[in-house]
Design a protein around this motif. Sequence first.
Motif, PDB file in Angstrom:
ATOM      1  N   ASN A  80       0.809  -1.213   0.000  1.00  0.00           N
ATOM      2  CA  ASN A  80       0.000   0.000   0.000  1.00  0.00           C
ATOM      3  C   ASN A  80       0.849   1.273   0.000  1.00  0.00           C
ATOM      4  O   ASN A  80       0.377   2.332  -0.415  1.00  0.00           O
ATOM      5  CB  ASN A  80      -0.926   0.022   1.208  1.00  0.00           C
ATOM      6  N   ALA A  81       2.087   1.172   0.465  1.00  0.00           N
ATOM      7  CA  ALA A  81       2.979   2.329   0.532  1.00  0.00           C
ATOM      8  C   ALA A  81       3.871   2.459  -0.695  1.00  0.00           C
ATOM      9  O   ALA A  81       4.604   3.447  -0.829  1.00  0.00           O
ATOM     10  CB  ALA A  81       3.854   2.238   1.782  1.00  0.00           C
ATOM     11  N   ASP A  82       3.833   1.504  -1.603  1.00  0.00           N
ATOM     12  CA  ASP A  82       4.682   1.504  -2.795  1.00  0.00           C
ATOM     13  C   ASP A  82       3.980   2.258  -3.928  1.00  0.00           C
ATOM     14  O   ASP A  82       2.958   1.804  -4.440  1.00  0.00           O
ATOM     15  CB  ASP A  82       4.976   0.061  -3.215  1.00  0.00           C
ATOM     16  N   PRO A  83       4.522   3.413  -4.341  1.00  0.00           N
ATOM     17  CA  PRO A  83       3.867   4.202  -5.397  1.00  0.00           C
ATOM     18  C   PRO A  83       3.689   3.435  -6.706  1.00  0.00           C
ATOM     19  O   PRO A  83       2.697   3.644  -7.414  1.00  0.00           O
ATOM     20  CB  PRO A  83       4.808   5.390  -5.606  1.00  0.00           C
ATOM     21  N   GLU A  84       4.599   2.545  -7.029  1.00  0.00           N
ATOM     22  CA  GLU A  84       4.470   1.786  -8.267  1.00  0.00           C
ATOM     23  C   GLU A  84       3.336   0.758  -8.174  1.00  0.00           C
ATOM     24  O   GLU A  84       2.589   0.561  -9.133  1.00  0.00           O
ATOM     25  CB  GLU A  84       5.791   1.094  -8.614  1.00  0.00           C
ATOM     26  N   VAL A  85       3.180   0.124  -7.026  1.00  0.00           N
ATOM     27  CA  VAL A  85       2.075  -0.821  -6.826  1.00  0.00           C
ATOM     28  C   VAL A  85       0.740  -0.076  -6.876  1.00  0.00           C
ATOM     29  O   VAL A  85      -0.229  -0.545  -7.482  1.00  0.00           O
ATOM     30  CB  VAL A  85       2.220  -1.576  -5.483  1.00  0.00           C
ATOM     31  N   MET A  86       0.676   1.102  -6.273  1.00  0.00           N
ATOM     32  CA  MET A  86      -0.579   1.843  -6.144  1.00  0.00           C
ATOM     33  C   MET A  86      -0.882   2.746  -7.347  1.00  0.00           C
ATOM     34  O   MET A  86      -1.952   3.353  -7.410  1.00  0.00           O
ATOM     35  CB  MET A  86      -0.541   2.688  -4.867  1.00  0.00           C
ATOM     36  N   ARG A  87      -0.007   2.809  -8.291  1.00  0.00           N
ATOM     37  CA  ARG A  87      -0.111   3.702  -9.447  1.00  0.00           C
ATOM     38  C   ARG A  87      -1.492   3.669 -10.114  1.00  0.00           C
ATOM     39  O   ARG A  87      -2.042   4.702 -10.485  1.00  0.00           O
ATOM     40  CB  ARG A  87       0.974   3.307 -10.440  1.00  0.00           C
ATOM     41  N   TYR A  88      -2.050   2.495 -10.308  1.00  0.00           N
ATOM     42  CA  TYR A  88      -3.326   2.363 -11.021  1.00  0.00           C
ATOM     43  C   TYR A  88      -4.496   2.032 -10.115  1.00  0.00           C
ATOM     44  O   TYR A  88      -5.578   1.716 -10.595  1.00  0.00           O
ATOM     45  CB  TYR A  88      -3.207   1.262 -12.081  1.00  0.00           C
ATOM     46  N   ILE A  89      -4.316   2.085  -8.813  1.00  0.00           N
ATOM     47  CA  ILE A  89      -5.358   1.692  -7.869  1.00  0.00           C
ATOM     48  C   ILE A  89      -5.999   2.938  -7.271  1.00  0.00           C
ATOM     49  O   ILE A  89      -5.302   3.846  -6.813  1.00  0.00           O
ATOM     50  CB  ILE A  89      -4.777   0.770  -6.776  1.00  0.00           C
ATOM     51  N   GLY A  90      -7.329   2.954  -7.271  1.00  0.00           N
ATOM     52  CA  GLY A  90      -8.048   4.106  -6.718  1.00  0.00           C
ATOM     53  C   GLY A  90      -7.639   5.382  -7.406  1.00  0.00           C
ATOM     54  O   GLY A  90      -7.608   5.455  -8.639  1.00  0.00           O
ATOM     55  N   ASP A  91      -7.274   6.382  -6.621  1.00  0.00           N
ATOM     56  CA  ASP A  91      -6.847   7.653  -7.205  1.00  0.00           C
ATOM     57  C   ASP A  91      -5.341   7.690  -7.453  1.00  0.00           C
ATOM     58  O   ASP A  91      -4.799   8.717  -7.819  1.00  0.00           O
ATOM     59  CB  ASP A  91      -7.286   8.832  -6.335  1.00  0.00           C
ATOM     60  N   GLY A  92      -4.664   6.561  -7.244  1.00  0.00           N
ATOM     61  CA  GLY A  92      -3.229   6.467  -7.501  1.00  0.00           C
ATOM     62  C   GLY A  92      -2.360   6.824  -6.322  1.00  0.00           C
ATOM     63  O   GLY A  92      -1.137   6.770  -6.409  1.00  0.00           O
ATOM     64  N   SER A  93      -2.972   7.151  -5.186  1.00  0.00           N
ATOM     65  CA  SER A  93      -2.217   7.537  -3.997  1.00  0.00           C
ATOM     66  C   SER A  93      -1.798   6.318  -3.192  1.00  0.00           C
ATOM     67  O   SER A  93      -2.500   5.305  -3.184  1.00  0.00           O
ATOM     68  CB  SER A  93      -3.074   8.419  -3.079  1.00  0.00           C
ATOM     69  N   VAL A  94      -0.675   6.449  -2.501  1.00  0.00           N
ATOM     70  CA  VAL A  94      -0.297   5.405  -1.549  1.00  0.00           C
ATOM     71  C   VAL A  94      -1.248   5.506  -0.361  1.00  0.00           C
ATOM     72  O   VAL A  94      -1.891   6.525  -0.139  1.00  0.00           O
ATOM     73  CB  VAL A  94       1.173   5.539  -1.097  1.00  0.00           C
ATOM     74  N   GLN A  95      -1.342   4.411   0.392  1.00  0.00           N
ATOM     75  CA  GLN A  95      -2.241   4.362   1.533  1.00  0.00           C
ATOM     76  C   GLN A  95      -1.444   4.318   2.828  1.00  0.00           C
ATOM     77  O   GLN A  95      -0.333   3.784   2.854  1.00  0.00           O
ATOM     78  CB  GLN A  95      -3.146   3.134   1.433  1.00  0.00           C
ATOM     79  N   PRO A  96      -2.014   4.847   3.912  1.00  0.00           N
ATOM     80  CA  PRO A  96      -1.316   4.838   5.198  1.00  0.00           C
ATOM     81  C   PRO A  96      -1.194   3.415   5.742  1.00  0.00           C
ATOM     82  O   PRO A  96      -1.966   2.523   5.365  1.00  0.00           O
ATOM     83  CB  PRO A  96      -2.196   5.707   6.099  1.00  0.00           C
ATOM     84  N   PRO A  97      -0.235   3.193   6.642  1.00  0.00           N
ATOM     85  CA  PRO A  97      -0.012   1.851   7.191  1.00  0.00           C
ATOM     86  C   PRO A  97      -1.244   1.210   7.817  1.00  0.00           C
ATOM     87  O   PRO A  97      -1.439   0.000   7.707  1.00  0.00           O
ATOM     88  CB  PRO A  97       1.079   2.069   8.243  1.00  0.00           C
ATOM     89  N   ASP A  98      -2.108   2.014   8.457  1.00  0.00           N
ATOM     90  CA  ASP A  98      -3.283   1.428   9.115  1.00  0.00           C
ATOM     91  C   ASP A  98      -4.319   0.897   8.123  1.00  0.00           C
ATOM     92  O   ASP A  98      -5.236   0.174   8.502  1.00  0.00           O
ATOM     93  CB  ASP A  98      -3.921   2.410  10.096  1.00  0.00           C
ATOM     94  N   SER A  99      -4.162   1.210   6.825  1.00  0.00           N
ATOM     95  CA  SER A  99      -5.108   0.682   5.840  1.00  0.00           C
ATOM     96  C   SER A  99      -4.982  -0.833   5.707  1.00  0.00           C
ATOM     97  O   SER A  99      -5.956  -1.510   5.358  1.00  0.00           O
ATOM     98  CB  SER A  99      -4.899   1.350   4.475  1.00  0.00           C
ATOM     99  N   ALA A 100      -3.808  -1.375   6.013  1.00  0.00           N
ATOM    100  CA  ALA A 100      -3.627  -2.830   5.944  1.00  0.00           C
ATOM    101  C   ALA A 100      -4.480  -3.531   6.997  1.00  0.00           C
ATOM    102  O   ALA A 100      -5.166  -4.509   6.697  1.00  0.00           O
ATOM    103  CB  ALA A 100      -2.153  -3.192   6.119  1.00  0.00           C
ATOM    104  N   ALA A 101      -4.456  -3.024   8.217  1.00  0.00           N
ATOM    105  CA  ALA A 101      -5.264  -3.628   9.286  1.00  0.00           C
ATOM    106  C   ALA A 101      -6.753  -3.492   8.982  1.00  0.00           C
ATOM    107  O   ALA A 101      -7.527  -4.432   9.207  1.00  0.00           O
ATOM    108  CB  ALA A 101      -4.935  -2.985  10.635  1.00  0.00           C
TER     109      ALA A 101
END
Length: 183
Positions: free
Chosen positions: A23-44
Motif C-alpha cells: 500500500n505504501a509503494d507508489p508503483e504498486v498503487m499507481r493504477y489503484i483508486g486515485d493512484g495515492s499510496v495508503q497509510p499503514p493502518d489501511s492494511a489492518a
Amino acid sequence: MTTDRLLLRLPDDDDLAPFAAMNADPEVMRYIGDGSVQPPDSAAAGIARAHREWHERGYGLLAVVVRETGRTAGWVTLTVPAFLPEVLPAVEIGWRLGRQHWGNGYATEAAGRLLGFGFAECGLDRIVSIRHVDNQRSRRVMDKLGLRFAFETVVPAHGRPVAVHEITHAGRTDGGPGARTPR
C-alpha cells in the motif's frame, strides 16, 4: 485453498507488514483508486474487512502465500465493487501483489483459483474485473483468465478512467484457470 505454488488463506497479523508495504509503494498503487499510496493502518482495516466479508458473503479477500518460501506475495479477492455503481449488481475479482512478486504468474494462478471458487462454490453467474485503462499488466491477467473487455467508464469518486472486463459461468469454455473446479 491451494494451487500448485500458492496457498490462499484468510489474512492474519502476519500479513500486516507485507500488505502495508504494498500500500505504501507508489508503483504498486499507481493504477489503484486515485493512484495515492495508503497509510499503514489501511492494511489492518483491509484485513478486518476481509474477515467481515467472508462471514457475511462467503467470499472476499485472501492472502496469497508462496508455498515454497512461506512469504506473503499479496492478496486476491472477490468483492462487491461499490466504487463503481453502474456495474452493480456484480462481484469483482481483483488482486494486488508486492512488486518483488510481479512477473511470476502468481496473480493469474491465484485469481484463476478464486474465479473457479466463485463460480463452483459461490454460485456466481457473472464476475467482473476493473482496471485503470493504462494498466496493461492487469489486462494481460484478465485475458489469461478469460475475462473479456465490456466497456470503459470513469470512477465517480475521482474521475479516473477504467475498463470493465467480465466473464460468465456459462462462458467458461476455454478450460482456463478459472474453469477448474476447486480442490
